[in-house]
Scaffold this active site. Sequence first.
Site, PDB file in Angstrom:
ATOM      1  N   ASP A  84       0.865  -1.191   0.000  1.00  0.00           N
ATOM      2  CA  ASP A  84       0.000   0.000   0.000  1.00  0.00           C
ATOM      3  C   ASP A  84       0.897   1.234   0.000  1.00  0.00           C
ATOM      4  O   ASP A  84       1.229   1.784   1.050  1.00  0.00           O
ATOM      5  CB  ASP A  84      -0.914  -0.016   1.219  1.00  0.00           C
ATOM      6  CG  ASP A  84      -2.048   1.000   1.098  1.00  0.00           C
ATOM      7  OD1 ASP A  84      -2.076   1.739   0.093  1.00  0.00           O
ATOM      8  OD2 ASP A  84      -2.897   1.054   2.007  1.00  0.00           O
ATOM      9  N   ILE A  85       1.291   1.647  -1.206  1.00  0.00           N
ATOM     10  CA  ILE A  85       2.265   2.738  -1.341  1.00  0.00           C
ATOM     11  C   ILE A  85       1.648   4.000  -1.942  1.00  0.00           C
ATOM     12  O   ILE A  85       2.217   5.068  -1.830  1.00  0.00           O
ATOM     13  CB  ILE A  85       3.475   2.290  -2.184  1.00  0.00           C
ATOM     14  CG1 ILE A  85       3.047   1.915  -3.605  1.00  0.00           C
ATOM     15  CG2 ILE A  85       4.189   1.111  -1.499  1.00  0.00           C
ATOM     16  CD1 ILE A  85       4.200   1.612  -4.544  1.00  0.00           C
ATOM     17  N   LYS A  86       0.489   3.851  -2.592  1.00  0.00           N
ATOM     18  CA  LYS A  86      -0.263   4.977  -3.171  1.00  0.00           C
ATOM     19  C   LYS A  86       0.627   5.959  -3.925  1.00  0.00           C
ATOM     20  O   LYS A  86       0.517   7.175  -3.773  1.00  0.00           O
ATOM     21  CB  LYS A  86      -1.063   5.707  -2.092  1.00  0.00           C
ATOM     22  CG  LYS A  86      -2.169   4.864  -1.467  1.00  0.00           C
ATOM     23  CD  LYS A  86      -3.032   5.685  -0.526  1.00  0.00           C
ATOM     24  CE  LYS A  86      -4.156   4.849   0.063  1.00  0.00           C
ATOM     25  NZ  LYS A  86      -3.658   3.883   1.062  1.00  0.00           N
ATOM     26  N   ARG A  87       1.497   5.419  -4.750  1.00  0.00           N
ATOM     27  CA  ARG A  87       2.380   6.273  -5.531  1.00  0.00           C
ATOM     28  C   ARG A  87       1.637   6.822  -6.749  1.00  0.00           C
ATOM     29  O   ARG A  87       0.720   6.187  -7.268  1.00  0.00           O
ATOM     30  CB  ARG A  87       3.619   5.506  -5.993  1.00  0.00           C
ATOM     31  CG  ARG A  87       4.496   4.990  -4.854  1.00  0.00           C
ATOM     32  CD  ARG A  87       5.049   6.143  -4.009  1.00  0.00           C
ATOM     33  NE  ARG A  87       6.140   5.697  -3.155  1.00  0.00           N
ATOM     34  CZ  ARG A  87       6.085   5.602  -1.834  1.00  0.00           C
ATOM     35  NH1 ARG A  87       4.975   5.916  -1.202  1.00  0.00           N
ATOM     36  NH2 ARG A  87       7.138   5.207  -1.137  1.00  0.00           N
TER      37      ARG A  87
ATOM     38  N   THR B 215      -0.598  -0.230  -4.667  1.00  0.00           N
ATOM     39  CA  THR B 215      -1.684   0.733  -4.860  1.00  0.00           C
ATOM     40  C   THR B 215      -1.128   1.974  -5.537  1.00  0.00           C
ATOM     41  O   THR B 215      -0.014   2.414  -5.246  1.00  0.00           O
ATOM     42  CB  THR B 215      -2.339   1.114  -3.525  1.00  0.00           C
ATOM     43  OG1 THR B 215      -1.344   1.623  -2.623  1.00  0.00           O
ATOM     44  CG2 THR B 215      -3.022  -0.094  -2.881  1.00  0.00           C
TER      45      THR B 215
END
Length: 309
Positions: free
Chosen positions: A103-106, A140
């Site tokens: 879950d890194i939401k880059r 993500t």
Amino acid sequence: MINRLVENIRKTGAPIVVGLDPMLGYVPEQVKKKAFEEYGETLEGAAEAIWQFNREIVDKTWDLIPAVKPQIAMYEQFGIPGLQAFQKTVDYCKEKGLVVIGDIKRGDIGSTSAAYAVGHLGKVQVGSKTYAPFDEDFATVNPYLGSDGVKPFIEVCKEEKKGLFILVKTSNPSSGEFQDRLIDGRPLYELVGEKVAQWGEDHMGEEYSYIGAVVGATYPEMGKVLRKIMPKAYILVPGYGAQGGKGKDLVHFFNEDGLGAIVNSSRGIIAAYKQEAYASYGEEHFGEAARAAVEAMKLDISQALEAGL
């Protein structure tokens, strides 16, 4: 990797992902005490505490679940030692046969996005050698910079047979400030969902696409619409439990085959021992409390699906 995720879900009968988001306040005192005795009240001590906490949670739940989702910010706050704990957690979960959703939401553009993709899902070239730095199975991604920010991830995913979960409609209360804005009479999240379906058409597994979506459990009616827009996209559903989502809210996220969605719970599982329902386990048995919370969540979802599908 989507094929393995589906296989794991079928095997466990639990469309559940445990969010490994270990705030230091969730870590029982005995775990922190031991880590601080070895490393002091330092970043290294904090990182050791969350790693040991994670390991116990995984040891007590791995056979019940198909996947985990470590949120990298909870590790980054402890600097380099925290990132080392993140890496240990990813590696350990993969040893246990779990699918790891980073879950890194880059979300960036061009070479920056490509570097993020390589760092988390791909391989980086160092002289004559290549290395897989973090090596998660999925990541993500925030799509709000457009295709420039997503396509480098898709390219790496095709090379490595890995996957993405792209933010479409998030579970937080203020998500509507942008995501619900009408464009030509339609909410923005629907247009993003259409784009996710389009991206996914070129990267299909056996039944579902490697390109999935994030849609919050707190918006079940929107989930119903998005399920139709993205029939082949796996939907990662945050917001269960602590954020208010219940099993009955989840039915529309699934397809008629009972697949198509995986539901995340983070503190509702990893900090279950702090809840009244599991208080009898106490801090000493926080892992067993987490296991009981997973079993209760599995039952809640399965009963809702039986009633609703």
